[in-house]
Design an enzyme around this catalytic site. Structure first.
Site, PDB file in Angstrom:
ATOM      1  N   THR A 185     -27.824 -23.860  95.334  1.00  0.00           N
ATOM      2  CA  THR A 185     -28.659 -23.468  94.208  1.00  0.00           C
ATOM      3  C   THR A 185     -28.885 -21.962  94.302  1.00  0.00           C
ATOM      4  O   THR A 185     -29.038 -21.432  95.397  1.00  0.00           O
ATOM      5  CB  THR A 185     -29.988 -24.266  94.200  1.00  0.00           C
ATOM      6  OG1 THR A 185     -30.770 -23.840  93.093  1.00  0.00           O
ATOM      7  CG2 THR A 185     -30.774 -24.124  95.471  1.00  0.00           C
ATOM      8  N   GLU A 330     -33.360 -29.112  95.099  1.00  0.00           N
ATOM      9  CA  GLU A 330     -33.985 -29.367  96.405  1.00  0.00           C
ATOM     10  C   GLU A 330     -34.663 -30.726  96.474  1.00  0.00           C
ATOM     11  O   GLU A 330     -35.136 -31.143  97.523  1.00  0.00           O
ATOM     12  CB  GLU A 330     -35.029 -28.272  96.704  1.00  0.00           C
ATOM     13  CG  GLU A 330     -34.445 -26.913  97.045  1.00  0.00           C
ATOM     14  CD  GLU A 330     -34.240 -26.016  95.824  1.00  0.00           C
ATOM     15  OE1 GLU A 330     -34.095 -26.568  94.709  1.00  0.00           O
ATOM     16  OE2 GLU A 330     -34.235 -24.793  95.990  1.00  0.00           O
ATOM     17  N   LYS A 439     -33.170 -19.823  83.389  1.00  0.00           N
ATOM     18  CA  LYS A 439     -32.366 -21.032  83.303  1.00  0.00           C
ATOM     19  C   LYS A 439     -31.726 -21.122  81.928  1.00  0.00           C
ATOM     20  O   LYS A 439     -32.388 -21.390  80.944  1.00  0.00           O
ATOM     21  CB  LYS A 439     -33.247 -22.245  83.558  1.00  0.00           C
ATOM     22  CG  LYS A 439     -32.408 -23.381  84.015  1.00  0.00           C
ATOM     23  CD  LYS A 439     -33.094 -24.175  85.052  1.00  0.00           C
ATOM     24  CE  LYS A 439     -32.119 -25.096  85.714  1.00  0.00           C
ATOM     25  NZ  LYS A 439     -32.701 -26.401  85.970  1.00  0.00           N
ATOM     26  N   TRP A 444     -28.791 -21.786  86.570  1.00  0.00           N
ATOM     27  CA  TRP A 444     -29.566 -20.610  86.958  1.00  0.00           C
ATOM     28  C   TRP A 444     -28.818 -19.300  86.761  1.00  0.00           C
ATOM     29  O   TRP A 444     -27.638 -19.200  87.019  1.00  0.00           O
ATOM     30  CB  TRP A 444     -29.930 -20.665  88.434  1.00  0.00           C
ATOM     31  CG  TRP A 444     -30.921 -21.702  88.808  1.00  0.00           C
ATOM     32  CD1 TRP A 444     -30.752 -22.684  89.734  1.00  0.00           C
ATOM     33  CD2 TRP A 444     -32.254 -21.856  88.307  1.00  0.00           C
ATOM     34  NE1 TRP A 444     -31.898 -23.440  89.824  1.00  0.00           N
ATOM     35  CE2 TRP A 444     -32.833 -22.958  88.959  1.00  0.00           C
ATOM     36  CE3 TRP A 444     -33.012 -21.170  87.356  1.00  0.00           C
ATOM     37  CZ2 TRP A 444     -34.126 -23.385  88.711  1.00  0.00           C
ATOM     38  CZ3 TRP A 444     -34.307 -21.600  87.101  1.00  0.00           C
ATOM     39  CH2 TRP A 444     -34.841 -22.701  87.770  1.00  0.00           C
TER      40      TRP A 444
HETATM   41  P1  ADP Z   1     -32.342 -29.541  87.731  1.00  0.00           P
HETATM   42  O1  ADP Z   1     -31.826 -28.640  86.664  1.00  0.00           O
HETATM   43  O2  ADP Z   1     -31.390 -30.597  88.077  1.00  0.00           O
HETATM   44  O3  ADP Z   1     -33.694 -30.068  87.420  1.00  0.00           O
HETATM   45  P2  ADP Z   1     -32.508 -27.127  89.387  1.00  0.00           P
HETATM   46  O4  ADP Z   1     -32.773 -27.001  90.819  1.00  0.00           O
HETATM   47  O5  ADP Z   1     -31.298 -26.485  88.818  1.00  0.00           O
HETATM   48  O6  ADP Z   1     -32.505 -28.684  89.088  1.00  0.00           O
HETATM   49  O7  ADP Z   1     -33.734 -26.575  88.559  1.00  0.00           O
HETATM   50  C1  ADP Z   1     -35.046 -26.946  88.848  1.00  0.00           C
HETATM   51  C2  ADP Z   1     -36.014 -26.158  87.974  1.00  0.00           C
HETATM   52  O8  ADP Z   1     -35.703 -26.339  86.586  1.00  0.00           O
HETATM   53  C3  ADP Z   1     -37.438 -26.579  88.114  1.00  0.00           C
HETATM   54  O9  ADP Z   1     -38.056 -26.014  89.253  1.00  0.00           O
HETATM   55  C4  ADP Z   1     -38.034 -26.078  86.790  1.00  0.00           C
HETATM   56  O10 ADP Z   1     -38.311 -24.691  86.843  1.00  0.00           O
HETATM   57  C5  ADP Z   1     -36.902 -26.311  85.814  1.00  0.00           C
HETATM   58  N1  ADP Z   1     -37.054 -27.620  85.183  1.00  0.00           N
HETATM   59  C6  ADP Z   1     -36.450 -28.778  85.513  1.00  0.00           C
HETATM   60  N2  ADP Z   1     -36.849 -29.785  84.713  1.00  0.00           N
HETATM   61  C7  ADP Z   1     -37.745 -29.267  83.860  1.00  0.00           C
HETATM   62  C8  ADP Z   1     -38.554 -29.802  82.802  1.00  0.00           C
HETATM   63  N3  ADP Z   1     -38.493 -31.078  82.437  1.00  0.00           N
HETATM   64  N4  ADP Z   1     -39.380 -28.939  82.154  1.00  0.00           N
HETATM   65  C9  ADP Z   1     -39.456 -27.646  82.496  1.00  0.00           C
HETATM   66  N5  ADP Z   1     -38.735 -27.085  83.481  1.00  0.00           N
HETATM   67  C10 ADP Z   1     -37.895 -27.879  84.160  1.00  0.00           C
END
Ligand code: ADP
Length: 542
Positions: A185, A330, A439, A444
């Site tokens: 990540t 994570e 994002k 990311w």
């Molecule tokens: P994933 O995209 O699979 O959830 P990542 O590690 O790439 O995993 O990203 C995690 C981050 O994405 C979270 O810490 C948060 O900032 C953002 N995120 C994930 N799900 C949501 C959601 N439902 N609403 C807002 N932000 C989110």
């Protein structure tokens, strides 16, 4: 006094053994480079995964060695997940959208011994191979007839490799704490960090995601994972579906193609799907322009970024329930899910519109708390907001090869980098982010890398990048530049052209704004919160 139950390790191979016997006839349908609709059963898939495990074990590999993948969501990638993990190796999924320098860093940091490459990414891999000397072989995920003419050193045809493997290969009984998968990540600072999943964590996470109030996966379901298998194991669906006996539909390289998604949903009778907001916009645009329907679909799980209300309301119109999920790489990734639609009648329409947008309630197995700047726990009153911390058996304790540097703080809780409220019903809502990342379309972008390239420009005194709402990509980078001496004539166009070839195309800021100065903290750091506040009304030009 101990209980008197059998002590059996939780291993990925037990999914294979279960599904072969109990769910052997359930189907896997894939879009691949050489077949628009490949179709076979779990029984056939796992027979091939077993051969692959045998073929890998016959090579010069040690338990725990990493097998990289640069691949789409399809059946060969699925087999690689299982073939590698069940033989005792670690399936390291790599995001092919990253910039070549990051890919080289990740492959070398993980010390991948083999890399399995989709034909679509052979040219990309050819550009990396010379810089990844520890990779012993590059396996191209195709048949012999389709094997490309390639400069990859020790290029191996996947089908040849599988055909040569032992069909009777017996999976070793591993320690359940052994690593089975690895996913990097992009960190807020410095290089990407590896999250190393264990057999145990993956099994527990998969069981949890199947729960009705989580993803809710049952044997009757037909599941279309649109979230990539290189992104946190497609949120665990490739494990949970064979556990449940659900049919799997893999969209291959058509994940962003609304027409193919609609076709797959209708022809395969998909009931459940999951992906980031961007993919639903693509699907909805297709449905609106063609008048097509998606009548088999009952539920979508939307995560990775906040889901706009418009997507939910449009999906309501198609009879599809939208369930928000929140999590992180994570966290394997699932932490919470929003099941408010089950109680829709308990809310007024206005209340429901508010509550359904929240990230949802923690699923069993994930503990949550919100804390203030001093670390004191805040109440679950829906008002107080603070740093969100989590803990649980599928949450990362340290990053790969950074074991000295704990991912969690001293108190044993993982700091998510999200800022949240939690209401008395346990619904958590993300209000902001302390981590300095953007994002875009579910992936990311590291603000720091973009800023470093910007400040290298001779006419730039200082630059900062913030994530700004974007209707298609959820967020896009907005670059704010303070011109330096002699830089009075610096234009946005010149600034954007500067990024060409220096970072991945999709990392290049969407727009540039010029400012006389940036807000700073006492220690000289740019105050991103203030900056975000100052530009909150900024809209990207149509
Ligand atoms: P994933 O995209 O699979 O959830 P990542 O590690 O790439 O995993 O990203 C995690 C981050 O994405 C979270 O810490 C948060 O900032 C953002 N995120 C994930 N799900 C949501 C959601 N439902 N609403 C807002 N932000 C989110």
């Amino acid at each position: 006094m101990n209980g008197l139950m059998m002590d059996m390790p939780l291993l990925i191979s037990s999914i294979v053994e279960h599904a072969e016997k109990v769910n052997g006839d359930a189907e896997i349908v894939s879009v691949t480079a050489d077949n628009p609709r490949h179709r076979y059963t779990y029984r056939e898939a796992f027979a091939r995964a077993r051969r692959l495990a045998g073929a890998l074990s016959a090579r010069d590999l040690a338990l725990g060695d990493r097998i990289g993948t640069l691949a789409w969501n399809d059946y060969r990638h699925f087999e690689t997940y299982y073939g590698a993990a069940c033989a005792g190796y670690v399936c390291h999924t790599i995001n092919p959208r990253l910039f070549p320098e990051q890919l080289v860093y990740i492959i070398n940091h993980a010390e991948d011994r083999y890399v399995f490459v989709d034909p679509d990414f052979v040219a990309l891999a050819e550009g990396l191979a010379a810089q990844c000397p520890q990779v012993q072989g590059w396996v191209v995920l195709c048949s012999e007839e389709r094997m490309p003419d390639t400069s990859l050193p020790n290029a191996i045809c996947y089908e040849t490799l599988v055909a040569g493997g032992d069909a009777g290969f017996v999976f070793p009984t591993l320690d359940e704490q052994a690593a089975c998968a690895l996913c990097y990540t992009s960190g807020t600072t410095g290089n990407p960090k590896g999250v190393l999943y264990s057999h145990r964590s993956t099994m527990l996470h998969s069981l949890a995601t199947m729960m009705p109030d989580a993803l809710g996966i049952a044997r009757r379901d037909v599941v279309l994972p649109i979230v990539p298998m290189f992104h946190v194991n497609a949120w665990g669906m490739p494990y949970a579906c064979p556990m449940a006996g659900a049919k799997l539909v893999f969209p291959g390289n058509k994940m962003g193609d609304g027409a193919t998604l609609a076709e797959l949903i209708n022809e395969e009778e998909v009931t459940l799907s999951a992906g980031v907001p961007t993919v639903w916009l693509g699907l909805l645009a297709h449905l609106k322009s063609t008048g097509a329907r998606i009548d088999s679909l009952r539920r979508i799980v939307v995560g990775g970024a906040a889901c706009p209300l418009s997507i939910m309301e449009d999906m309501d119109g198609y009879g599809v329930e939208t369930r928000v999920g929140w999590g992180m790489t994570e966290m394997s990734p699932l932490g919470s899910a929003n099941n408010s639609a089950d109680r829709r009648d308990d809310y007024s329409p206005q209340e429901f519109a508010r509550v359904r947008l929240k990230a949802g309630r923690p699923i069993f197995g994930v503990q949550m708390k919100i804390v203030d700047d001093e670390g004191a726990e805040l109440p679950w009153d829906g008002e107080a907001f603070g740093s969100l911390k989590v803990r649980g058996p599928w949450i990362c304790s340290s990053y790969f090869k950074l074991e000295g540097v704990d991912a969690h703080a001293e108190d044993g809780w993982f700091e998510t980098g999200d800022v949240a409220t939690i209401d008395p019903d346990g619904f958590m809502a993300i209000t902001d982010r302390t981590k300095d990342v953007i994002k875009s379309g579910g992936e990311w972008i590291s603000s720091i890398e973009v800023e470093n390239v910007a400040t290298d420009h001779p006419k730039v005194a200082e630059a900062a990048v913030i994530g700004q709402y974007h209707p298609k990509w959820s967020e896009r980078p907005l670059l704010i530049v303070v011109r330096g001496p002699g830089g009075e004539d610096l234009t946005a166009q010149e600034m954007l052209a500067w990024f060409d070839g220096k970072i991945a195309k999709w990392w290049i800021p969407e727009a540039v704004e010029f400012a006389d100065e940036l807000p700073h903290t006492a220690t000289g750091k740019v105050q991103k919160v203030k900056l975000r506040e100052a530009y909150k009304d900024f809209e990207f030009p149509g």
